[in-house]
Design a protein around this motif. Structure first.
Motif, short mmCIF file in Angstrom:
data_model
loop_
_atom_site.label_atom_id
_atom_site.label_comp_id
_atom_site.label_asym_id
_atom_site.label_seq_id
_atom_site.Cartn_x
_atom_site.Cartn_y
_atom_site.Cartn_z
N ALA A 192 0.81 -1.53 0.22
CA ALA A 192 0.12 0.04 -0.18
C ALA A 192 0.69 1.33 -0.02
CB ALA A 192 -0.91 0.09 1.17
N VAL A 193 1.80 1.53 0.57
CA VAL A 193 2.97 2.53 0.81
C VAL A 193 4.52 2.20 0.50
CG1 VAL A 193 3.28 4.44 2.18
CG2 VAL A 193 1.31 3.46 2.63
N PRO A 194 4.76 1.98 -0.76
CA PRO A 194 6.18 1.43 -0.74
C PRO A 194 7.15 2.37 0.04
CG PRO A 194 4.61 1.79 -3.04
CD PRO A 194 4.10 1.98 -1.69
N GLU A 195 7.01 3.05 0.55
CA GLU A 195 7.88 4.16 1.19
C GLU A 195 7.93 3.55 3.01
OE1 GLU A 195 4.91 5.45 -0.03
OE2 GLU A 195 6.21 6.86 -2.63
N ARG A 196 7.08 2.94 3.03
CA ARG A 196 7.22 2.34 4.31
C ARG A 196 8.47 1.06 5.02
NH1 ARG A 196 1.77 1.84 7.75
NH2 ARG A 196 3.40 1.67 9.57
N VAL A 197 8.41 0.70 3.54
CA VAL A 197 9.86 -0.50 3.41
C VAL A 197 10.53 -0.31 2.43
CG1 VAL A 197 7.31 -2.13 3.67
CG2 VAL A 197 8.13 -1.61 1.56
N GLU A 198 10.69 0.71 1.86
CA GLU A 198 12.30 0.75 0.93
C GLU A 198 13.15 1.08 1.90
OE1 GLU A 198 13.29 3.92 -3.04
OE2 GLU A 198 11.02 4.58 -1.95
N GLY A 199 14.41 0.01 1.30
CA GLY A 199 15.30 0.29 1.68
C GLY A 199 15.23 -0.73 3.16
N ARG A 200 13.92 -1.16 3.52
CA ARG A 200 14.60 -1.83 4.67
C ARG A 200 14.24 -3.21 4.33
NH1 ARG A 200 11.65 2.58 7.86
NH2 ARG A 200 13.09 1.13 9.90
N ARG A 201 14.54 -4.15 5.80
CA ARG A 201 14.67 -5.64 6.19
C ARG A 201 13.79 -5.77 6.97
NH1 ARG A 201 20.01 -3.20 8.13
NH2 ARG A 201 19.33 -3.66 10.35
N VAL A 202 13.21 -6.51 5.88
CA VAL A 202 11.49 -7.23 6.36
C VAL A 202 11.53 -8.52 6.91
CG1 VAL A 202 8.86 -7.30 5.02
CG2 VAL A 202 10.61 -5.04 4.64
N LEU A 203 11.04 -8.68 8.18
CA LEU A 203 10.83 -9.99 7.86
C LEU A 203 8.86 -10.25 8.13
CD1 LEU A 203 11.91 -12.66 9.47
CD2 LEU A 203 11.62 -11.87 12.14
N LEU A 204 8.60 -11.27 6.78
CA LEU A 204 7.43 -11.57 7.17
C LEU A 204 7.16 -12.63 7.95
CD1 LEU A 204 7.23 -12.21 3.17
CD2 LEU A 204 5.86 -11.11 4.34
N VAL A 205 5.74 -12.15 8.37
CA VAL A 205 5.04 -13.81 9.07
C VAL A 205 4.23 -14.41 9.24
CG1 VAL A 205 4.67 -13.49 11.83
CG2 VAL A 205 6.33 -11.86 11.70
N ASP A 206 3.96 -15.49 9.51
CA ASP A 206 2.76 -16.76 9.12
C ASP A 206 3.11 -17.36 10.03
OD1 ASP A 206 0.11 -16.77 7.77
OD2 ASP A 206 1.51 -16.87 5.69
N ASP A 207 1.56 -18.36 9.99
CA ASP A 207 1.69 -19.37 11.18
C ASP A 207 2.11 -20.46 10.84
OD1 ASP A 207 -0.85 -19.34 9.28
OD2 ASP A 207 -1.77 -20.34 10.72
N VAL A 208 1.66 -20.63 9.38
CA VAL A 208 2.37 -22.74 8.60
C VAL A 208 2.63 -22.09 7.57
CG1 VAL A 208 1.82 -24.42 7.89
CG2 VAL A 208 0.36 -23.52 10.17
N CYS A 209 4.02 -22.49 7.00
CA CYS A 209 4.36 -22.89 5.81
C CYS A 209 4.26 -24.14 5.25
CB CYS A 209 5.80 -23.00 5.61
SG CYS A 209 7.03 -22.63 4.51
N THR A 210 3.44 -24.28 4.28
CA THR A 210 4.06 -25.99 3.61
C THR A 210 4.37 -25.83 1.86
OG1 THR A 210 1.52 -26.20 3.98
CG2 THR A 210 2.34 -27.49 2.54
N THR A 211 4.28 -25.20 1.30
CA THR A 211 5.11 -25.30 0.24
C THR A 211 5.97 -23.56 -0.25
OG1 THR A 211 3.39 -24.03 -1.32
CG2 THR A 211 3.43 -26.28 -1.27
N GLY A 212 5.61 -23.01 0.38
CA GLY A 212 6.07 -21.00 0.79
C GLY A 212 5.50 -19.99 -0.30
N SER A 213 4.68 -20.57 -0.80
CA SER A 213 4.09 -20.08 -2.23
C SER A 213 3.64 -18.49 -1.12
CB SER A 213 3.09 -20.94 -2.55
OG SER A 213 3.67 -22.09 -3.08
#
Length: 239
Positions: A192-213
């Protein structure tokens, strides 16, 4: 207050979240030793990229065939526990049984096992995998946000709840094959707001990873938004 809580724990010991047996020394997790012992941590040997555990004893970590032939858009992903037994039961009760209090033990288990990995990643921001507004209305909560809130407090990085968005509804992934899962989530997310993440190190969070899609598609749009790096963590990883 501490004395009162201790007295109450003696008179009415907490119950294990899984088997409902009394747990006098419940700690923060409220899990009995038997149920804790039945939870299998994701351990080496595993793929250092997608984190999938290999079904062998011993050996060293090495990239899996999928990551060698088609590297994912995230730098690395890790799950804390194998998605089976008590872990699977807790996650199902959390997501589909609306037992939102279970977000705390699930998140704390992830913190216990994944903190070294997260420290190495050194994220600037934590971003939960979003739900589409239709699914959010049906469920009433986004499980990734609830887990991410606990993780953010322990890992000291801010949680961005609404920067990554799911822009179209998708079919449930559970009954789909790996290729179908990839196609199902293609184009389903936006930033939604690319400026908030641009140039930053991001950690995605979810409950389960099955295939990683899902993680891969989220990472793809974050890459297009100009993030410096993308890693991902989940409470559980399907073997």
């Amino acid at each position: 207050m501490v004395l009162l809580r201790g007295l109450l724990d003696v008179l009415f010991p907490p119950l294990c979240h899984v088997c409902r047996k009394p747990v006098p020394e419940a700690g923060e997790l409220h899990l009995c030793p038997d149920c804790r012992g039945a939870m299998t941590p994701v351990a080496s040997p595993c793929c250092p990229v997608c984190g999938i555990p290999f079904g062998t004893e011993g050996g060293i970590d090495h990239p899996c065939g999928d990551c060698l032939t088609a590297p994912p858009p995230f730098d690395a992903a890790r799950g804390a526990l194998v998605f089976a037994g008590p872990v699977q039961e807790l996650i199902h009760r959390f997501k589909y049984g609306h037992k939102v209090h279970l977000r705390r033990p699930l998140a704390l288990l992830a913190v216990e096992h994944l903190t070294p990995f997260v420290r190495g990643v050194a994220p600037d921001l934590i971003v939960p995998v979003p739900l589409h507004r239709v699914r959010l209305r049906e469920r009433g909560f986004n499980q990734a946000i609830l887990i991410g809130e606990v993780m953010a407090r322990h890992w000291g990085a801010p949680l961005l709840r609404d920067t990554l968005r799911r822009v179209r509804p998708t079919a449930p992934q559970v009954a789909l094959s790996a290729p179908q899962r990839r196609e199902n989530v293609r184009g389903a997310f936006s930033v939604a707001v690319p400026e908030r993440v641009e140039g930053r190190r991001v950690l995605l969070v979810d409950d389960v990873c099955t295939t990683g899609s899902t993680l891969a598609e989220c990472a793809r749009v974050l890459r297009r938004a100009g993030v410096a790096s993308v890693a991902a963590v989940t409470v559980a990883r399907a073997p």
